[in-house]
Scaffold this active site. Structure first.
Site, PDB file in Angstrom:
ATOM      1  CG  HIS A   1      33.368  47.669  58.334  1.00 46.85           C
ATOM      2  ND1 HIS A   1      32.524  47.515  59.403  1.00 46.85           N
ATOM      3  CD2 HIS A   1      32.674  48.343  57.397  1.00 46.85           C
ATOM      4  CE1 HIS A   1      31.352  48.067  59.120  1.00 46.85           C
ATOM      5  NE2 HIS A   1      31.420  48.584  57.916  1.00 46.85           N
TER       6      HIS A   1
HETATM    7  C1  UD1 Z   1      30.036  48.313  52.791  1.00 49.91           C
HETATM    8  C2  UD1 Z   1      29.180  49.531  53.103  1.00 49.91           C
HETATM    9  C3  UD1 Z   1      29.182  49.783  54.599  1.00 49.91           C
HETATM   10  C4  UD1 Z   1      28.757  48.563  55.357  1.00 49.91           C
HETATM   11  C5  UD1 Z   1      29.672  47.412  54.980  1.00 49.91           C
HETATM   12  C6  UD1 Z   1      29.264  46.147  55.728  1.00 49.91           C
HETATM   13  C7  UD1 Z   1      29.152  51.287  51.386  1.00 49.91           C
HETATM   14  C8  UD1 Z   1      29.597  52.662  51.077  1.00 49.91           C
HETATM   15  N1  UD1 Z   1      29.706  50.714  52.466  1.00 49.91           N
HETATM   16  O1  UD1 Z   1      31.366  48.649  53.127  1.00 49.91           O
HETATM   17  O2  UD1 Z   1      28.252  50.821  54.883  1.00 49.91           O
HETATM   18  O3  UD1 Z   1      28.822  48.806  56.744  1.00 49.91           O
HETATM   19  O4  UD1 Z   1      29.580  47.210  53.576  1.00 49.91           O
HETATM   20  O5  UD1 Z   1      30.039  45.066  55.452  1.00 49.91           O
HETATM   21  O6  UD1 Z   1      28.361  50.750  50.664  1.00 49.91           O
HETATM   22  N2  UD1 Z   1      35.367  42.648  49.824  1.00 49.91           N
HETATM   23  C9  UD1 Z   1      35.591  41.307  49.695  1.00 49.91           C
HETATM   24  N3  UD1 Z   1      34.493  40.493  49.542  1.00 49.91           N
HETATM   25  C10 UD1 Z   1      33.227  40.975  49.522  1.00 49.91           C
HETATM   26  C11 UD1 Z   1      33.033  42.352  49.634  1.00 49.91           C
HETATM   27  C12 UD1 Z   1      34.104  43.169  49.800  1.00 49.91           C
HETATM   28  O7  UD1 Z   1      36.702  40.825  49.712  1.00 49.91           O
HETATM   29  O8  UD1 Z   1      32.280  40.164  49.393  1.00 49.91           O
HETATM   30  C13 UD1 Z   1      36.534  43.522  50.018  1.00 49.91           C
HETATM   31  C14 UD1 Z   1      37.019  44.141  48.752  1.00 49.91           C
HETATM   32  O9  UD1 Z   1      38.393  44.215  48.798  1.00 49.91           O
HETATM   33  C15 UD1 Z   1      36.456  45.530  48.798  1.00 49.91           C
HETATM   34  C16 UD1 Z   1      36.407  45.830  50.277  1.00 49.91           C
HETATM   35  O10 UD1 Z   1      36.147  44.582  50.896  1.00 49.91           O
HETATM   36  O11 UD1 Z   1      37.229  46.416  48.078  1.00 49.91           O
HETATM   37  C17 UD1 Z   1      35.339  46.817  50.639  1.00 49.91           C
HETATM   38  O12 UD1 Z   1      34.047  46.410  50.158  1.00 49.91           O
HETATM   39  P1  UD1 Z   1      32.906  47.490  49.787  1.00 49.91           P
HETATM   40  O13 UD1 Z   1      31.651  46.809  49.446  1.00 49.91           O
HETATM   41  O14 UD1 Z   1      33.451  48.467  48.816  1.00 49.91           O
HETATM   42  O15 UD1 Z   1      32.677  48.293  51.105  1.00 49.91           O
HETATM   43  P2  UD1 Z   1      32.598  47.798  52.586  1.00 49.91           P
HETATM   44  O16 UD1 Z   1      33.792  48.290  53.272  1.00 49.91           O
HETATM   45  O17 UD1 Z   1      32.281  46.344  52.655  1.00 49.91           O
END
Ligand code: UD1
Length: 355
Positions: free
Chosen positions: A201
């Site tokens: 990811h």
């Molecule tokens: C975050 C952490 C990363 C961790 C990862 C584990 C930061 C900078 N990054 O990254 O260190 O390894 O979590 O999972 O904090 N989304 C959903 N549902 C959710 C959450 C996210 O659909 O419940 C999608 C959204 O489109 C979002 C994307 O995933 O834009 C990324 O989510 P985000 O929390 O911004 O960062 P992660 O890539 O999950």
């Protein structure tokens, strides 16, 4: 002693769970749990609270997704009134996600002491958002709990006073040790006898279409010899959908798994291929070979002592290492010091002693 725990994203939950439990066993402790809502899906958040038996959050800031600036800013704006109202004696933050730095920064400006659980880890790659979160959180935390001794050395080199640093071991392993006996029952039915378990990811792997395409092709090649099971993180799912990739029949995309399901899958895997941080640690504890598709790791102990190998983003090497494993060349490892299931008890002891 009144303390607040702040969690936001999936990897925070297994770290906070044992600390909340250990603190609950001490007398004179009142604690609240704040969920920032950085992760909000059923299968990215709720199922973890259930399986890890974490109490319902006292506050949910419901910040959701956004750019790093928006997400971090929203957490700060929504968290400030929560801690300002009935100032905790200590705020505990976990890991390296945006929720970690956002909460720590709010507290440091309000003069509220902060403890960072999983302090001191460094990949030395500042293009990773997590590395910035780690560096900054450690500079402003008052109490730094490290999972491995490299963490202590990094902090000392950065000028953190020695009396703030405590090597306590790995809280994520506390959760693993406690729940491993329950994991077998969560193993999905009809698994192949051997398989590669994949998670990816990191922006550096999934945001660049060519890189993602190349990784998927390499995995597809591997799947000719060893079935590939790939539970996909929502951000990776979005990117793969944009690419329109169609894998062979031995290559399966799955929904994100619950904690117990994923633990069971790791335990039975022939090899785990990942770019996650925590999975490098869990495979080391389980003695399962792990190939990490990154140029650096903030968890060097998993390579030096454990079963992890950094294959970089060289996909020929990934394929070669996976094949070597199938031919019986398997890295043996040991469990790093203080990864013993008692890290959270040590943390609770230090916090309560400090008063
Ligand atoms: C975050 C952490 C990363 C961790 C990862 C584990 C930061 C900078 N990054 O990254 O260190 O390894 O979590 O999972 O904090 N989304 C959903 N549902 C959710 C959450 C996210 O659909 O419940 C999608 C959204 O489109 C979002 C994307 O995933 O834009 C990324 O989510 P985000 O929390 O911004 O960062 P992660 O890539 O999950």
């Amino acid at each position: 002693m009144y303390c607040a725990h702040v969690v936001g994203a999936r990897p925070n939950f297994m770290k906070a769970a044992p600390v909340v439990r250990a603190m609950a066993q001490r007398s004179g402790v009142r604690q609240v749990l704040v969920h920032t809502g950085q992760h909000y899906d059923q299968n990215m958040s709720d199922v973890f609270f259930r399986e890890l038996e974490i109490p319902e959050p006292d506050f949910n800031l419901a910040v959701g997704s956004g750019s790093h600036a928006v997400q971090t800013g929203q957490i700060m704006m929504r968290f400030e009134p929560v801690v300002k109202k009935d100032r905790p004696d200590l705020v505990l933050v976990y890991g390296d996600v945006n929720s970690t730095i956002a909460a720590a920064l709010v507290c440091s400006k309000l003069g509220i002491p902060v403890a960072h659980v999983e302090a001191g880890l460094r990949s030395f790659d500042r293009s990773m958002p997590e590395e910035i979160n780690r560096l900054l959180t450690d500079q402003i935390a008052d109490l730094l709990f490290t999972p491995s001794e490299d963490g202590d050395r990094n902090l000392l080199r950065e000028g953190v006073p020695a009396e703030r640093i405590r090597f306590v071991g790995n809280v994520m392993i506390d959760t693993l040790v406690r729940l491993l006996p329950k994991a077998a029952a969560a193993l999905p039915a009809r698994l192949p006898s051997g398989y590669a378990l994949v998670t990816l990811h990191r922006p550096s792997n999934v945001d660049e279409p060519q890189m993602l395409q190349d990784i998927l092709r390499a995995l597809d090649e591997i799947s000719r010899e060893l079935p590939v099971i790939f539970p996909i993180h929502p951000r990776t799912a979005q990117r793969i959908a944009q690419l329109g990739f169609h894998p062979g029949e031995n290559f399966q995309f799955w929904e994100p798994q619950s904690y117990l399901q994923f633990l069971a899958l790791q335990q039975k895997a022939t090899v785990v291929i990942t770019d996650s941080g925590g999975i490098q640690e869990e495979t080391t504890f389980l003695g399962v070979p792990c190939l990490t598709v990154r140029d650096s790791t903030e968890r060097p102990v998993t390579v030096a002592v454990g079963t992890n190998s950094l294959v970089g983003r060289d996909l020929k090497r990934l394929q070669a290492e996976a094949c070597a494993l199938l031919r019986g060349r398997r890295k043996q490892g040991n469990i790093p010091p203080l990864w013993d299931g008692n890290a959270a008890q040590r943390i609770a002891g230090i916090i309560c002693e400090r008063g």
